[in-house]
Write an enzyme that holds these catalytic residues in place. Structure first.
Site, mmCIF file in Angstrom:
data_model
loop_
_atom_site.group_PDB
_atom_site.id
_atom_site.type_symbol
_atom_site.label_atom_id
_atom_site.label_comp_id
_atom_site.label_asym_id
_atom_site.label_seq_id
_atom_site.Cartn_x
_atom_site.Cartn_y
_atom_site.Cartn_z
ATOM 1 C CE1 TYR A 75 -3.127 -2.938 0.310
ATOM 2 C CE2 TYR A 75 -3.450 -2.439 2.628
ATOM 3 C CZ TYR A 75 -3.735 -3.208 1.524
ATOM 4 O OH TYR A 75 -4.638 -4.242 1.635
ATOM 5 C CG PHE A 131 -14.216 -4.722 -1.846
ATOM 6 C CD1 PHE A 131 -13.541 -3.543 -1.562
ATOM 7 C CD2 PHE A 131 -13.721 -5.526 -2.849
ATOM 8 C CE1 PHE A 131 -12.399 -3.185 -2.269
ATOM 9 C CE2 PHE A 131 -12.596 -5.187 -3.558
ATOM 10 C CZ PHE A 131 -11.926 -4.003 -3.275
ATOM 11 N N GLY A 147 -20.192 -4.255 -4.998
ATOM 12 C CA GLY A 147 -20.902 -5.107 -5.930
ATOM 13 C C GLY A 147 -22.408 -5.142 -5.787
ATOM 14 C CG PHE A 148 -24.794 -3.651 -2.632
ATOM 15 C CD1 PHE A 148 -25.927 -3.999 -1.942
ATOM 16 C CD2 PHE A 148 -23.555 -3.862 -2.020
ATOM 17 C CE1 PHE A 148 -25.854 -4.521 -0.651
ATOM 18 C CE2 PHE A 148 -23.473 -4.379 -0.748
ATOM 19 C CZ PHE A 148 -24.627 -4.715 -0.062
ATOM 20 C CB THR A 149 -27.876 -4.949 -8.497
ATOM 21 O OG1 THR A 149 -28.868 -5.360 -7.540
ATOM 22 C CG2 THR A 149 -26.995 -6.139 -8.853
ATOM 23 N N PRO A 150 -28.619 -1.943 -8.261
ATOM 24 C CG PRO A 150 -28.974 -0.474 -10.046
ATOM 25 C CD PRO A 150 -28.351 -1.802 -9.698
ATOM 26 C CG LEU A 151 -33.944 -5.352 -6.612
ATOM 27 C CD1 LEU A 151 -35.166 -4.460 -6.457
ATOM 28 C CD2 LEU A 151 -34.300 -6.612 -7.406
#
Length: 296
Positions: free
Chosen positions: A71, A220, A224-228
């Protein structure tokens, strides 16, 4: 080297503690990656602010800090050393090896025995210690896990452990087969993979590790979330007058007692917000709605 010069708060952190190898750590920890510059390269824009975050983490009672010499590179380790050395006896610093950085900011893999030995030496040097508390072998690549043998690389770390340079071993970004292969070579104390409300692919692994007393460290927590899915999370968060991040962290702590959190931030205020939010009380209705996000 560890000392006893820094005082920590007696305020209980959410989730209590977990026995990680021969150490007891807070389940709510801190990930230092965001203390480096943009794209995890170079120094932070506000060095004093970065040092303040690390001191606040210890002041809150956090005893588990996650970092890597890659890092920056070296930036977060050197910040940790400047802010916290000599380290409190209670502080447990986990690092990882298996990848380096190039001039373009990419993460090329580096898992040959000579590469790993150099990375371990670099971590020892930048953190200012004689023995690393925990070294995670990172497999796969920036896109996720990749199948393949782990033996040669993990055997190298096991040798370094026998030489006294590493206390505990773990694996990161790995498949279940790689976890099993590593455990056949040497004991591990944790697995560090991507896992959150929307990505539940490691559900069975989390439970098996819990039964064996091995920690699972998700990264994380909102990735990785979808709108729904985000709509469901936002609805629960709104009902609780909380942020989506707080709900996601609280769900992880409720999911299994072996889950250790390492949310990262470069802000003292955000660090305090995360610590408070992770202690959010979730009702059976909240849990049922949240569990449905990552289910088929």
């Amino acid at each position: 080297m560890k000392g006893t010069q820094m005082n920590t708060s007696s305020t209980a952190l959410p989730g209590g503690t977990w026995t990680l190898g021969d150490a007891t750590v807070t389940r709510f920890g801190y990930g230092a990656m965001q203390l480096a510059g943009p794209w995890v390269m170079g120094p932070p824009a506000d060095r004093d602010g970065a040092l303040a975050v690390l001191r606040e983490a210890v002041g809150l009672g956090i005893t588990h800090i996650d970092t890597s010499d890659a890092y920056g590179p070296r930036v977060t380790n050197e910040l940790i050393r400047e802010a916290l050395h000599p380290y409190p006896e209670s502080l447990f610093i986990a690092t990882k090896v298996g990848a380096t950085r190039d001039a373009q900011g990419n993460w090329p893999t580096a898992r040959r025995p000579e590469d790993l030995r150099k990375q371990v030496r670099d971590n020892l040097d930048s953190l200012g210690v004689e023995t690393l508390d925990l070294v995670n072998l990172r497999m796969g690549d920036a896109q996720g896990t990749r199948p393949g043998p782990i033996a040669e690389a993990f055997e190298t770390l096991a040798e370094l452990q026998r030489e006294g340079l590493i206390r505990h071993l773990g694996v990161s970004n790995v498949t279940e087969e790689q976890v099993a292969e590593a455990r056949g070579i040497a004991p591990i104390v944790c697995v560090q993979n991507m896992y959150n409300l929307a990505h539940r692919h490691d559900d069975d692994l989390v439970d098996r590790l819990a039964a064996d007393g091995i920690a699972y460290v998700p990264y994380f927590p909102l990735g990785g979330f979808t709108p729904l899915q985000s709509e469901t999370l936002s609805r629960v968060a709104s009902r609780l007058a909380a942020t989506p991040m707080s709900v996601a962290l609280a769900w992880l702590l409720r999911r299994s007692p072996n889950i250790l959190l390492i949310p990262g931030t470069s802000s003292v205020a955000h660090l305090r917000e995360n610590a408070a939010g992770a202690g959010l009380a979730l009702s059976p209705q909240d849990m049922a709605e949240l569990d449905g996000i990552g289910r088929p």
